[in-house]
Motif scaffolding. Sequence first.
Motif, PDB file in Angstrom:
ATOM      1  N   LEU A   1       0.857  -1.193   0.000  1.00 59.32           N
ATOM      2  CA  LEU A   1       0.000   0.000   0.000  1.00 59.32           C
ATOM      3  C   LEU A   1       0.886   1.233   0.000  1.00 59.32           C
ATOM      4  N   PRO A   2       0.347   2.384  -0.414  1.00 56.78           N
ATOM      5  CA  PRO A   2       1.182   3.589  -0.494  1.00 56.78           C
ATOM      6  C   PRO A   2       1.678   4.023   0.875  1.00 56.78           C
ATOM      7  N   ASN A   3       2.846   4.610   0.890  1.00 61.04           N
ATOM      8  CA  ASN A   3       3.410   5.151   2.120  1.00 61.04           C
ATOM      9  C   ASN A   3       2.758   6.514   2.378  1.00 61.04           C
ATOM     10  N   LEU A   4       1.550   6.479   2.923  1.00 51.84           N
ATOM     11  CA  LEU A   4       0.746   7.697   3.060  1.00 51.84           C
ATOM     12  C   LEU A   4       1.383   8.717   3.999  1.00 51.84           C
ATOM     13  N   GLN A   5       2.114   8.254   4.999  1.00 53.25           N
ATOM     14  CA  GLN A   5       2.786   9.183   5.911  1.00 53.25           C
ATOM     15  C   GLN A   5       3.764  10.075   5.141  1.00 53.25           C
ATOM     16  N   ARG A   6       4.650   9.458   4.367  1.00 55.94           N
ATOM     17  CA  ARG A   6       5.630  10.228   3.610  1.00 55.94           C
ATOM     18  C   ARG A   6       4.955  11.063   2.525  1.00 55.94           C
TER      19      ARG A   6
END
Length: 381
Positions: A193-198
Amino acid sequence: MDTPHLIERSCCAITGCRDLEPLHVVKRFPVFMGCVSSPASQDVVADMRWSISCSSGLIQLSSLIPLDVLYPESHGSGGVGRLWDMHHKAFAKYLSHIAPSSVLEIGGAHGILSREYKQFGRIPWTILEPNPSPVEGCDARYIKGFFDDNFKLGESVEAVVHSHVFEHVYEPDQFMRHLSSYMEAGKHLIFSLPNLQRMLEKKYTNCINFEHTVFLTEPYIEYLLAKHGFRLIDKEYFLEDHSIFYSAVRDPSLAPVALQPDLYAQNRQLYQEYVDYHEALIQDLNQKAQEAITPIYMFGAHIFSQHLIVNGLATDKIVNILDNDPNKQGRRLYGTNLVVQSPKVLRDVANPIVILKAGIYNEEIKEDILANINARVTFLE
């Protein structure tokens, strides 16, 4: 077109607590991120209402778009470009570490992962997907539909896999509960899944939206895994700001873990910085566009462009939206009056300007245009 009947989210999508606090509203946002051939009068818009849970700190959308409105067709995400090709190859290799004898892939759309995995072994591979669009070379078996507690495959599989699906799930806690009841002890759950934090830290506009309705960062993922009896085996980062690969195994004896207490303050501040950044950016882009004397284009027939336009980017001087996906070219970007063309239209334009805010894909796009199409392009980033 009128706003559809929305699905209200009244409690935290992770914990179920009824403590959602209003965070921010984006007015009249297009509900589809793709390109269409229909007239603009048929486009549907809705207010994008963000909330934050006071206890968990989870940022989440309060009003959800019905799935049949949100996904009338595939919008092509994840199928085109060098970075996506690298991702699919890397994730296939990651999956090969457990060497499953059979796979159920949830939301496989184009089937690229199953095709890439064939270099590690040809195994029974089933894809459960509401909008199948298999690429050439994909020979997986497709089942059209969604994963819920009514889904039955009829045979056992060694691993359940999903790639860039978890962030699209409206009820991640419920989704994990379904997986927990579906999977036997010892079976593997492998996902990307995408690294939503970054992504939010770097102000990427494809981070959270009508499709990514939950800010599903690592603390929440690992909380959900433990809560529903999945023991985390391994975690790997694909690039610094693209995706995270997870490997877990079904373990009913696992004890739940607690969320860290400072997520509310961290996430609220992070989101406000994201809003402030885009307000200043759009003001700057409008001023530069007003002063420009050469043709202006914008890259990205997706939410990258929709986000800027909805939040005030002037479009009167933009000639076309540019995109490398041939399935989008010649069509209209939903929610706008702008037609999509190949970046090759820049070839004979003298000193064109391209507005480029495509997140992690910026450098790939710039390199291709400057090296292969027109070295005289100026980018506004």
